[in-house]
Enzyme design. Structure first.
Site, PDB file in Angstrom:
ATOM      1  N   GLU A 115      48.216  26.919  41.185  1.00  0.00           N
ATOM      2  CA  GLU A 115      47.465  26.988  42.597  1.00  0.00           C
ATOM      3  C   GLU A 115      46.078  26.406  42.122  1.00  0.00           C
ATOM      4  O   GLU A 115      45.190  26.775  41.177  1.00  0.00           O
ATOM      5  CB  GLU A 115      47.314  28.181  43.211  1.00  0.00           C
ATOM      6  CG  GLU A 115      48.705  28.306  43.851  1.00  0.00           C
ATOM      7  CD  GLU A 115      49.037  29.835  44.542  1.00  0.00           C
ATOM      8  OE1 GLU A 115      50.163  29.800  45.511  1.00  0.00           O
ATOM      9  OE2 GLU A 115      48.311  30.526  44.276  1.00  0.00           O
ATOM     10  N   CYS A 128      38.169  25.840  42.459  1.00  0.00           N
ATOM     11  CA  CYS A 128      38.574  26.880  41.697  1.00  0.00           C
ATOM     12  C   CYS A 128      39.944  26.275  41.059  1.00  0.00           C
ATOM     13  O   CYS A 128      40.982  26.145  41.696  1.00  0.00           O
ATOM     14  CB  CYS A 128      38.794  28.042  42.417  1.00  0.00           C
ATOM     15  SG  CYS A 128      39.509  29.549  41.412  1.00  0.00           S
ATOM     16  N   CYS A 139      45.649  42.832  34.291  1.00  0.00           N
ATOM     17  CA  CYS A 139      44.779  43.590  35.074  1.00  0.00           C
ATOM     18  C   CYS A 139      45.291  44.033  36.363  1.00  0.00           C
ATOM     19  O   CYS A 139      45.985  43.396  37.116  1.00  0.00           O
ATOM     20  CB  CYS A 139      43.418  42.634  35.320  1.00  0.00           C
ATOM     21  SG  CYS A 139      42.880  41.842  34.064  1.00  0.00           S
ATOM     22  N   CYS A 142      45.130  42.705  39.934  1.00  0.00           N
ATOM     23  CA  CYS A 142      45.225  41.135  39.987  1.00  0.00           C
ATOM     24  C   CYS A 142      46.632  40.627  40.249  1.00  0.00           C
ATOM     25  O   CYS A 142      47.516  40.829  39.301  1.00  0.00           O
ATOM     26  CB  CYS A 142      44.357  40.337  38.867  1.00  0.00           C
ATOM     27  SG  CYS A 142      44.750  38.709  38.875  1.00  0.00           S
TER      28      CYS A 142
HETATM   29  N1  SAH Z   1      41.243  35.243  34.083  1.00  0.00           N
HETATM   30  C1  SAH Z   1      39.589  35.079  34.632  1.00  0.00           C
HETATM   31  C2  SAH Z   1      39.766  34.270  35.490  1.00  0.00           C
HETATM   32  C3  SAH Z   1      40.642  34.332  36.846  1.00  0.00           C
HETATM   33  S1  SAH Z   1      40.199  35.477  37.672  1.00  0.00           S
HETATM   34  C4  SAH Z   1      38.917  36.218  34.750  1.00  0.00           C
HETATM   35  O1  SAH Z   1      39.538  37.618  34.647  1.00  0.00           O
HETATM   36  O2  SAH Z   1      37.636  36.358  34.837  1.00  0.00           O
HETATM   37  C5  SAH Z   1      38.945  35.460  38.731  1.00  0.00           C
HETATM   38  C6  SAH Z   1      38.120  36.406  39.366  1.00  0.00           C
HETATM   39  O3  SAH Z   1      38.877  37.065  40.277  1.00  0.00           O
HETATM   40  C7  SAH Z   1      38.005  37.578  38.433  1.00  0.00           C
HETATM   41  O4  SAH Z   1      36.738  38.159  38.169  1.00  0.00           O
HETATM   42  C8  SAH Z   1      39.089  38.633  38.724  1.00  0.00           C
HETATM   43  O5  SAH Z   1      38.812  39.776  38.169  1.00  0.00           O
HETATM   44  C9  SAH Z   1      38.913  38.572  40.439  1.00  0.00           C
HETATM   45  N2  SAH Z   1      40.118  39.037  41.086  1.00  0.00           N
HETATM   46  C10 SAH Z   1      41.441  38.973  40.384  1.00  0.00           C
HETATM   47  N3  SAH Z   1      42.203  39.832  41.414  1.00  0.00           N
HETATM   48  C11 SAH Z   1      41.444  40.163  42.250  1.00  0.00           C
HETATM   49  C12 SAH Z   1      41.836  40.713  43.918  1.00  0.00           C
HETATM   50  N4  SAH Z   1      42.979  41.243  44.025  1.00  0.00           N
HETATM   51  N5  SAH Z   1      40.626  40.737  44.403  1.00  0.00           N
HETATM   52  C13 SAH Z   1      39.367  40.621  44.253  1.00  0.00           C
HETATM   53  N6  SAH Z   1      39.092  39.773  43.049  1.00  0.00           N
HETATM   54  C14 SAH Z   1      40.226  39.852  42.107  1.00  0.00           C
HETATM   55 FE1  SF4 Z   2      43.001  39.594  34.494  1.00  0.00          FE
HETATM   56 FE2  SF4 Z   2      43.988  38.124  36.654  1.00  0.00          FE
HETATM   57 FE3  SF4 Z   2      41.819  37.086  35.203  1.00  0.00          FE
HETATM   58 FE4  SF4 Z   2      44.620  37.277  34.019  1.00  0.00          FE
HETATM   59  S1  SF4 Z   2      43.780  36.100  35.551  1.00  0.00           S
HETATM   60  S2  SF4 Z   2      42.732  38.062  32.891  1.00  0.00           S
HETATM   61  S3  SF4 Z   2      45.252  39.296  35.127  1.00  0.00           S
HETATM   62  S4  SF4 Z   2      41.937  39.088  36.485  1.00  0.00           S
END
Ligand code: SAH
Ligand code: SF4
Length: 393
Positions: A115, A128, A139, A142
Site C-alpha cells: 500500500e 507515504c 511491534c 502495528c
Molecule cells: N517500520 C518503520 C516505518 C513504518 S511505521 C517504523 O516503525 O518506524 C510508521 C509509523 O507508524 C511508526 O512510527 C509506527 O510506530 C507508527 N504506527 C504503527 N502502527 C500504528 C498504529 N496502529 N497507530 C498509530 N501509529 C502506528
Molecule cells: Fe514495527 Fe510496524 Fe514499523 Fe514494522 S512497520 S517496525 S512492525 S511499527
C-alpha cells in the site's frame, strides 16, 4: 504479538537481473545503468551520455516508452526496446478518502501487494512509501507487524511508487512548458509497510534516484525515513542517504519499549539515543522526529512525558516530538489515549521547549492511517471472497 517473538530480518530479495527477459531500467543507479547499457552493446565512450539522456526521459519527463525518446537514434531506440523495459508497480485499486487522502494498492513481482498513501496538505503533499511487503518486526501496536509474508521491495518497486503517484497526480512536466514549482507531491515519508533499514541498499538507491537533480529532484530535506531503531544502520543512513530521520520511540523505559517495539531487546534505549545524538552532525540535517504513539494506560502518563524530555536532554538531541493518536485495527490489543491525556502530554513537552504536534489521523475512513496498512488489503481480499461465495462462483 508475543514478547518473545524473534527479531529476524530473514527476508527474500528478488534479484535485479532475472536470468531471462528484458532488464528493468527503473531503480538502477546511474553507474548500474551505464553497466547494463555497455553489457548490451552501447559503446563505452557513449555510455555516460546515453545514461544522461535515458535518465532524463524516465525520471524528469515520466516517459515509459523508448519510442518517445526523440533525442536518441531510431535504431538505438529499437535496440533498447528489445533489451530493456521501464516498469513500475501496477495499481490494483485506488481509494480516495473524504479528506482527500488517496490510498493505492499496488501489485509487484510475485503477485505481492503493498500500500502507498498520498496525503494532501496545505501547500504540500506527502507520499507515504512502503519498503517491504509486511515487516519482520512485531511491534505489538502495528498491524503491518502481524503480517507473516515478508519480502524486501526492490529499488525499482520503491521509486516506482513515487512514479506511480506522479502518474496519478498528472504531475510530470511537459517539455517546453514552464515547470510548476508548487508540487502536489513535494515530500516523501518512508512510513508505509516495512522497516526501511532492513532493506537498506534498495531504499538508499531509490531515494538517491528520487533526489537526483535531473529527475524527480526532491531535496533530501523533503524525505523522512522512519525506523523502529536499527542502530547500526543509523549512521549509514546519515552518510549514504542524508535524509531526515524519524524514530519510532513510543516508550520511555526499556521494560515498556521491549514490549511495544521488540527490536529494543537488541538495541536498548540508551544505545539508540547515542546513535541519534550522532545523526544530525553526520548528515548535516535538521531535527530528529520522535514518533510517539499514544496508548491508553501504557505509555501516556505525565511521568512518561517528563522521562521523555529528560532522555532527549541528556543526549542533547535536536528533536521534535510527534504524538500519534493510536489508530485501532481489528483485534488490536490497545486503545487510543483520551484527547485530554494527549493534550496534557503535549503540553509538558511543549513547555520543556520542544515542538509537540499531535498528528491528525488521515484517511481513517479508508484504513490508510499510520499502522493500519495491511488490514484493508486483507479485508478487501476477504470481501472479494465473500462476494464470490455469495454469487456462487
Ligand atoms: N517500520 C518503520 C516505518 C513504518 S511505521 C517504523 O516503525 O518506524 C510508521 C509509523 O507508524 C511508526 O512510527 C509506527 O510506530 C507508527 N504506527 C504503527 N502502527 C500504528 C498504529 N496502529 N497507530 C498509530 N501509529 C502506528
Ligand atoms: Fe514495527 Fe510496524 Fe514499523 Fe514494522 S512497520 S517496525 S512492525 S511499527
Amino acid at each position: 504479538m508475543s514478547a518473545k517473538a524473534p527479531i529476524t530480518q530473514d527476508v527474500m530479495t528478488i534479484p535485479r537481473k532475472l536470468p531471462e527477459g528484458p532488464i528493468n531500467l527503473v531503480g538502477l543507479t546511474r553507474a548500474q545503468m551505464r553497466e547494463v547499457l555497455i553489457e548490451n552493446g552501447t559503446p563505452e565512450k557513449q555510455a555516460k551520455m546515453r545514461v544522461g539522456q535515458i535518465w532524463q526521459w524516465i525520471y524528469q519527463w515520466g516517459v515509459r516508452d523508448f519510442a518517445e525518446m526523440t533525442n536518441l537514434a531510431k535504431t538505438y531506440r529499437a535496440d533498447l526496446a528489445e533489451k530493456f523495459v521501464i516498469e513500475i508497480p501496477e495499481v490494483v485499486s485506488r481509494q480516495v478518502s473524504e479528506d482527500g487522502t488517496r490510498k493505492y494498492l499496488v501489485r509487484i513481482a510475485g503477485g505481492h501487494e503493498v500500500e502507498v498513501v498520498y496525503i494532501p496538505e496545505e501547500g504540500r503533499g506527502t507520499l507515504c512509501v512502503s519498503s517491504q511487503v509486511g515487516c519482520t518486526l512485531t511491534c505489538s501496536f502495528c498491524h503491518t507487524g502481524t503480517q507473516k509474508l515478508v519480502r524486501n521491495l526492490t529499488s525499482a518497486e520503491i521509486v516506482g511508487q513515487i512514479m506511480m503517484a506522479r502518474d496519478d497526480l498528472e504531475e510530470w512536466p511537459v517539455p517546453g512548458e514552464p515547470k510548476d514549482e508548487t508540487r502536489l507531491l513535494s515530500n516523501i515519508v518512508l512510513m508505509g509497510m516495512g522497516e526501511p533499514l532492513y532493506n537498506f541498499d534498495n531504499v538508499r538507491d531509490a531515494m538517491k534516484i528520487a533526489m537526483d537533480p535531473e529527475g524527480i529532484s526532491l531535496s533530501r530535506r523533503r524525505i523522512t525515513l522512519s525506523t523502529s531503531g536499527v542502530v547500526p544502520e543509523i549512521a549509514r543512513t546519515a552518510e549514504e542517504i542524508g535524509c531526515l530521520l524519524a524514530i519510532s520511540f513510543h516508550a520511555t523505559t526499556d521494560e515498556t519499549r521491549d514490549i511495544l517495539v521488540p527490536i529494543n531487546k537488541r538495541w536498548k534505549i540508551k544505545e539508540l539515543l547515542q546513535a541519534l545524538a550522532d545523526y544530525p552532525r553526520a548528515s548535516n540535517s535538521e531535527r530528529i522526529t520522535f514518533e510517539y504513539v499514544m496508548l491508553e494506560g501504557v505509555n501516556d502518563t505525565k511521568e512518561d512525558a517528563h522521562r521523555l524530555i529528560e532522555l532527549i536532554k541528556e543526549y542533547n538531541i535536536p528533536a521534535k516530538i510527534n504524538l500519534i493518536p493510536f489508530n485501532e485495527w481489528p483485534g488490536a490489543p490497545y486503545k487510543r489515549s483520551s484527547g485530554n491525556r494527549i493534550h496534557a502530554f503535549a503540553d509538558i513537552i511543549y513547555k520543556a521547549g520542544y515542538a509537540s504536534p499531535i498528528r491528525t489521523p488521515r484517511g481513517e475512513d479508508i484504513m490508510a492511517a499510520c499502522g493500519q496498512l495491511k488490514s484493508a488489503t486483507e479485508r478487501a481480499r476477504k470481501s472479494r471472497k465473500q462476494i464470490e461465495a455469495e454469487a456462487g462462483l
